[in-house]
Design a protein around this motif. Sequence first.
Motif, PDB file in Angstrom:
ATOM      1  N   LEU A 159     -22.169 -21.050  35.884  1.00 51.97           N
ATOM      2  CA  LEU A 159     -21.046 -20.541  35.109  1.00 51.97           C
ATOM      3  C   LEU A 159     -20.182 -19.583  35.916  1.00 51.97           C
ATOM      4  O   LEU A 159     -20.608 -19.015  36.929  1.00 51.97           O
ATOM      5  N   GLU A 160     -18.983 -19.428  35.445  1.00 52.71           N
ATOM      6  CA  GLU A 160     -18.037 -18.454  35.977  1.00 52.71           C
ATOM      7  C   GLU A 160     -17.577 -17.582  34.823  1.00 52.71           C
ATOM      8  O   GLU A 160     -17.342 -18.077  33.713  1.00 52.71           O
ATOM      9  N   ALA A 161     -17.449 -16.307  35.085  1.00 57.63           N
ATOM     10  CA  ALA A 161     -17.044 -15.370  34.037  1.00 57.63           C
ATOM     11  C   ALA A 161     -15.889 -14.523  34.530  1.00 57.63           C
ATOM     12  O   ALA A 161     -15.844 -14.118  35.697  1.00 57.63           O
ATOM     13  N   SER A 162     -14.972 -14.239  33.628  1.00 59.19           N
ATOM     14  CA  SER A 162     -13.840 -13.381  33.967  1.00 59.19           C
ATOM     15  C   SER A 162     -13.501 -12.517  32.764  1.00 59.19           C
ATOM     16  O   SER A 162     -13.776 -12.886  31.609  1.00 59.19           O
ATOM     17  N   ALA A 163     -12.927 -11.380  33.042  1.00 59.20           N
ATOM     18  CA  ALA A 163     -12.519 -10.484  31.962  1.00 59.20           C
ATOM     19  C   ALA A 163     -11.389 -11.121  31.174  1.00 59.20           C
ATOM     20  O   ALA A 163     -10.477 -11.728  31.734  1.00 59.20           O
ATOM     21  N   ALA A 164     -11.478 -11.015  29.857  1.00 55.82           N
ATOM     22  CA  ALA A 164     -10.434 -11.530  28.970  1.00 55.82           C
ATOM     23  C   ALA A 164      -9.988 -10.385  28.063  1.00 55.82           C
ATOM     24  O   ALA A 164     -10.524  -9.271  28.137  1.00 55.82           O
ATOM     25  N   ASP A 165      -9.010 -10.642  27.214  1.00 54.23           N
ATOM     26  CA  ASP A 165      -8.559  -9.612  26.289  1.00 54.23           C
ATOM     27  C   ASP A 165      -9.721  -9.189  25.395  1.00 54.23           C
ATOM     28  O   ASP A 165     -10.250  -9.994  24.612  1.00 54.23           O
ATOM     29  N   ASP A 166     -10.125  -7.931  25.540  1.00 51.19           N
ATOM     30  CA  ASP A 166     -11.201  -7.384  24.709  1.00 51.19           C
ATOM     31  C   ASP A 166     -12.461  -8.232  24.754  1.00 51.19           C
ATOM     32  O   ASP A 166     -13.154  -8.394  23.740  1.00 51.19           O
ATOM     33  N   GLY A 167     -12.786  -8.804  25.916  1.00 51.41           N
ATOM     34  CA  GLY A 167     -13.995  -9.594  25.990  1.00 51.41           C
ATOM     35  C   GLY A 167     -14.204 -10.251  27.331  1.00 51.41           C
ATOM     36  O   GLY A 167     -13.708  -9.787  28.361  1.00 51.41           O
ATOM     37  N   VAL A 168     -14.952 -11.352  27.307  1.00 46.82           N
ATOM     38  CA  VAL A 168     -15.334 -12.087  28.501  1.00 46.82           C
ATOM     39  C   VAL A 168     -15.081 -13.571  28.261  1.00 46.82           C
ATOM     40  O   VAL A 168     -15.428 -14.104  27.197  1.00 46.82           O
ATOM     41  N   SER A 169     -14.497 -14.230  29.250  1.00 46.57           N
ATOM     42  CA  SER A 169     -14.288 -15.668  29.180  1.00 46.57           C
ATOM     43  C   SER A 169     -15.279 -16.348  30.119  1.00 46.57           C
ATOM     44  O   SER A 169     -15.366 -15.987  31.301  1.00 46.57           O
ATOM     45  N   ILE A 170     -16.034 -17.310  29.598  1.00 41.94           N
ATOM     46  CA  ILE A 170     -17.058 -17.994  30.388  1.00 41.94           C
ATOM     47  C   ILE A 170     -16.783 -19.495  30.393  1.00 41.94           C
ATOM     48  O   ILE A 170     -16.583 -20.111  29.344  1.00 41.94           O
ATOM     49  N   ALA A 171     -16.777 -20.059  31.590  1.00 43.46           N
ATOM     50  CA  ALA A 171     -16.699 -21.507  31.753  1.00 43.46           C
ATOM     51  C   ALA A 171     -17.965 -21.956  32.457  1.00 43.46           C
ATOM     52  O   ALA A 171     -18.435 -21.294  33.385  1.00 43.46           O
ATOM     53  N   TRP A 172     -18.542 -23.086  32.014  1.00 41.64           N
ATOM     54  CA  TRP A 172     -19.778 -23.543  32.618  1.00 41.64           C
ATOM     55  C   TRP A 172     -19.765 -25.055  32.818  1.00 41.64           C
ATOM     56  O   TRP A 172     -19.016 -25.784  32.180  1.00 41.64           O
ATOM     57  N   GLY A 173     -20.605 -25.485  33.753  1.00 37.60           N
ATOM     58  CA  GLY A 173     -20.734 -26.897  34.045  1.00 37.60           C
ATOM     59  C   GLY A 173     -22.119 -27.193  34.565  1.00 37.60           C
ATOM     60  O   GLY A 173     -22.866 -26.293  34.942  1.00 37.60           O
ATOM     61  N   GLY A 174     -22.482 -28.473  34.587  1.00 35.93           N
ATOM     62  CA  GLY A 174     -23.816 -28.897  35.009  1.00 35.93           C
ATOM     63  C   GLY A 174     -24.379 -29.866  33.995  1.00 35.93           C
ATOM     64  O   GLY A 174     -23.788 -30.913  33.727  1.00 35.93           O
ATOM     65  N   ALA A 175     -25.522 -29.521  33.397  1.00 39.15           N
ATOM     66  CA  ALA A 175     -26.113 -30.369  32.374  1.00 39.15           C
ATOM     67  C   ALA A 175     -25.210 -30.483  31.155  1.00 39.15           C
ATOM     68  O   ALA A 175     -25.278 -31.446  30.401  1.00 39.15           O
ATOM     69  N   ARG A 226     -15.885 -20.726  26.614  1.00 43.21           N
ATOM     70  CA  ARG A 226     -15.857 -19.927  25.391  1.00 43.21           C
ATOM     71  C   ARG A 226     -15.547 -18.484  25.748  1.00 43.21           C
ATOM     72  O   ARG A 226     -15.825 -18.018  26.852  1.00 43.21           O
ATOM     73  N   ASP A 227     -15.017 -17.770  24.765  1.00 40.47           N
ATOM     74  CA  ASP A 227     -14.792 -16.330  24.897  1.00 40.47           C
ATOM     75  C   ASP A 227     -15.851 -15.593  24.091  1.00 40.47           C
ATOM     76  O   ASP A 227     -16.260 -16.034  23.002  1.00 40.47           O
ATOM     77  N   PHE A 228     -16.280 -14.464  24.640  1.00 42.25           N
ATOM     78  CA  PHE A 228     -17.302 -13.634  23.994  1.00 42.25           C
ATOM     79  C   PHE A 228     -16.855 -12.180  24.011  1.00 42.25           C
ATOM     80  O   PHE A 228     -16.021 -11.781  24.834  1.00 42.25           O
ATOM     81  N   ASP A 229     -17.455 -11.391  23.121  1.00 41.54           N
ATOM     82  CA  ASP A 229     -17.160  -9.956  23.132  1.00 41.54           C
ATOM     83  C   ASP A 229     -17.857  -9.263  24.296  1.00 41.54           C
ATOM     84  O   ASP A 229     -17.301  -8.344  24.909  1.00 41.54           O
ATOM     85  N   TYR A 230     -19.104  -9.690  24.565  1.00 38.84           N
ATOM     86  CA  TYR A 230     -19.895  -9.080  25.641  1.00 38.84           C
ATOM     87  C   TYR A 230     -20.728 -10.155  26.329  1.00 38.84           C
ATOM     88  O   TYR A 230     -21.035 -11.204  25.749  1.00 38.84           O
ATOM     89  N   MET A 231     -21.119  -9.836  27.557  1.00 39.30           N
ATOM     90  CA  MET A 231     -22.079 -10.646  28.289  1.00 39.30           C
ATOM     91  C   MET A 231     -23.298  -9.772  28.595  1.00 39.30           C
ATOM     92  O   MET A 231     -23.173  -8.722  29.226  1.00 39.30           O
ATOM     93  N   LEU A 232     -24.470 -10.207  28.120  1.00 41.87           N
ATOM     94  CA  LEU A 232     -25.730  -9.543  28.452  1.00 41.87           C
ATOM     95  C   LEU A 232     -26.349 -10.255  29.644  1.00 41.87           C
ATOM     96  O   LEU A 232     -26.672 -11.441  29.565  1.00 41.87           O
ATOM     97  N   VAL A 233     -26.520  -9.551  30.753  1.00 36.56           N
ATOM     98  CA  VAL A 233     -27.110 -10.125  31.958  1.00 36.56           C
ATOM     99  C   VAL A 233     -28.599  -9.777  31.980  1.00 36.56           C
ATOM    100  O   VAL A 233     -28.963  -8.604  32.077  1.00 36.56           O
ATOM    101  N   ALA A 234     -29.419 -10.797  31.869  1.00 40.32           N
ATOM    102  CA  ALA A 234     -30.873 -10.612  31.869  1.00 40.32           C
ATOM    103  C   ALA A 234     -31.467 -11.496  32.961  1.00 40.32           C
ATOM    104  O   ALA A 234     -32.244 -12.413  32.703  1.00 40.32           O
ATOM    105  N   THR A 235     -31.068 -11.219  34.193  1.00 40.63           N
ATOM    106  CA  THR A 235     -31.433 -12.056  35.332  1.00 40.63           C
ATOM    107  C   THR A 235     -32.499 -11.407  36.211  1.00 40.63           C
ATOM    108  O   THR A 235     -32.584 -11.691  37.404  1.00 40.63           O
TER     109      THR A 235
END
Length: 474
Positions: free
Chosen positions: A239-255, A260-269
């Motif tokens: 996935l790729e993530a970038s800051a969006a208006d009042d949130g985070v925009s995530i694009a993903w590919g693979g399987a 989608r846009d989200f309010d927050y991203m929780l990183v649990a890596t």
Amino acid sequence: MAPEMARTLSCDVAVIGAGTAGLAAERAARANGASTLLIDPYYCGTTCATVGCMPSKLLIAASHAAHAARSTGMFGITVSDIAIDGKAVMQRVREERDRFARLTRENIEEIPDGIRLSGRAKFTAPNRLELDDGRLIEARSIVIATGSAPFVPGAFAGLEKRLLTNESIFELTALPARLAVIGSGAIGLELAQAMARLGVDVTLFDRGDRLGGIRCDKVHAAVKGMIEADLSLQLGVELEASAADDGVSIAWGGASSGQRDFDYMLVATGRPPNLDGLNLSAAGVALDDDGVPVHDRDTMQCGDSAIFLAGDLANDLPLLHEASQDGAIAGRNAVSFPVSTPAERFTSFSITFTSPPVARIGQSEDDAVVTGTADFSDQGRARVEGINQGVLTLYAAAPDGRLIGADLCTPASEHLAHMLAWAIQQGQTATQLLEMPFYHPTIEEGLKQALRTICAATPIDLPEDQDRGLPAGA
């Protein structure tokens, strides 16, 4: 620098880090007659109390209450107008978290002032430390217990306040509407499901296709189905993530692919060891590929040196009960150096507090001669309670069916897992467990199916079993 700030302090055992492992190490060393110094920059409490076990379980407890309120229909009970006050949920999490942390700090404050030193330490020689205020410490032995910290991939660093870790998520003053969770280990699974059951729109992403390190395919399939019932699960993706208006925009590919846009991203890596600033090159110890000092897990000693490790820093099993045992072992052996006494370690044992919990104990199917599986979809007591789901698999060795491991995700699995861990650590066989009393009707009876399979596959007599032959689920 003032002369008094550059003075040299001496002790038998110096401990770097005042978390669970460091506190246990200092306590063990002092109890065995050593003079000790404990070094920590903050003394703010343990990881468990402040950002780990306790605040996460507080959030999970709230999610259990919400889920239970929605699940009364099967009993003929209607609960209407269920409302989740996100601010109240997070306020209780913080208030109770702060209470646990305060009690931990109060226990730390009982350590004599002359032992507690505030500051950051680095090695200048194998038996010598320098604090960031210039003070020097000479110690006969040193225990390193500096813990771990969340790992945030560099690609996400620009998300700033919209990026969360397990050390910041509990500071939210209200529940978000949309949350992306990156990583399907224990932290990711627990918090993703809890948030989803509290009404948050959650998507869980992972580049791998396996959840939580689950070894058994049957157990994994059960867990995957349960998680997908609560949230959107995207495995095998980049996935790729970038800051969006009042949130985070995530694009993903693979399987799968999407955006989608989200309010927050929780990183649990993951939480790698805290090694920065220790100047381990001056400690004279060998390092592994991750930069962690090579050590003997049975003694926690680094080679033949007077340096010992304890807790998450050791990068072995980052669990509280293991950290506490690490500290006790390291503290005792630091006192007795150069003689080190190997300890009998616990059977490896971990629980992920999803609903139902996932547990992993001991060895896996790769080490087993025979396995036994129990399906809880029709288990008697579980069906009575309306929680009849999940699977457990037991692993046993020949020729006597001695239990060596288990994977499970069942009702009350955190309790079943304790029973199994104790049995495995004591070297018990499936036959011996079946000869124990099983009260009826209980969840514990669900173990019998797997135990009987192991007994039937090993050259021993199946013990007399008074309820054998009863209908399934009885």
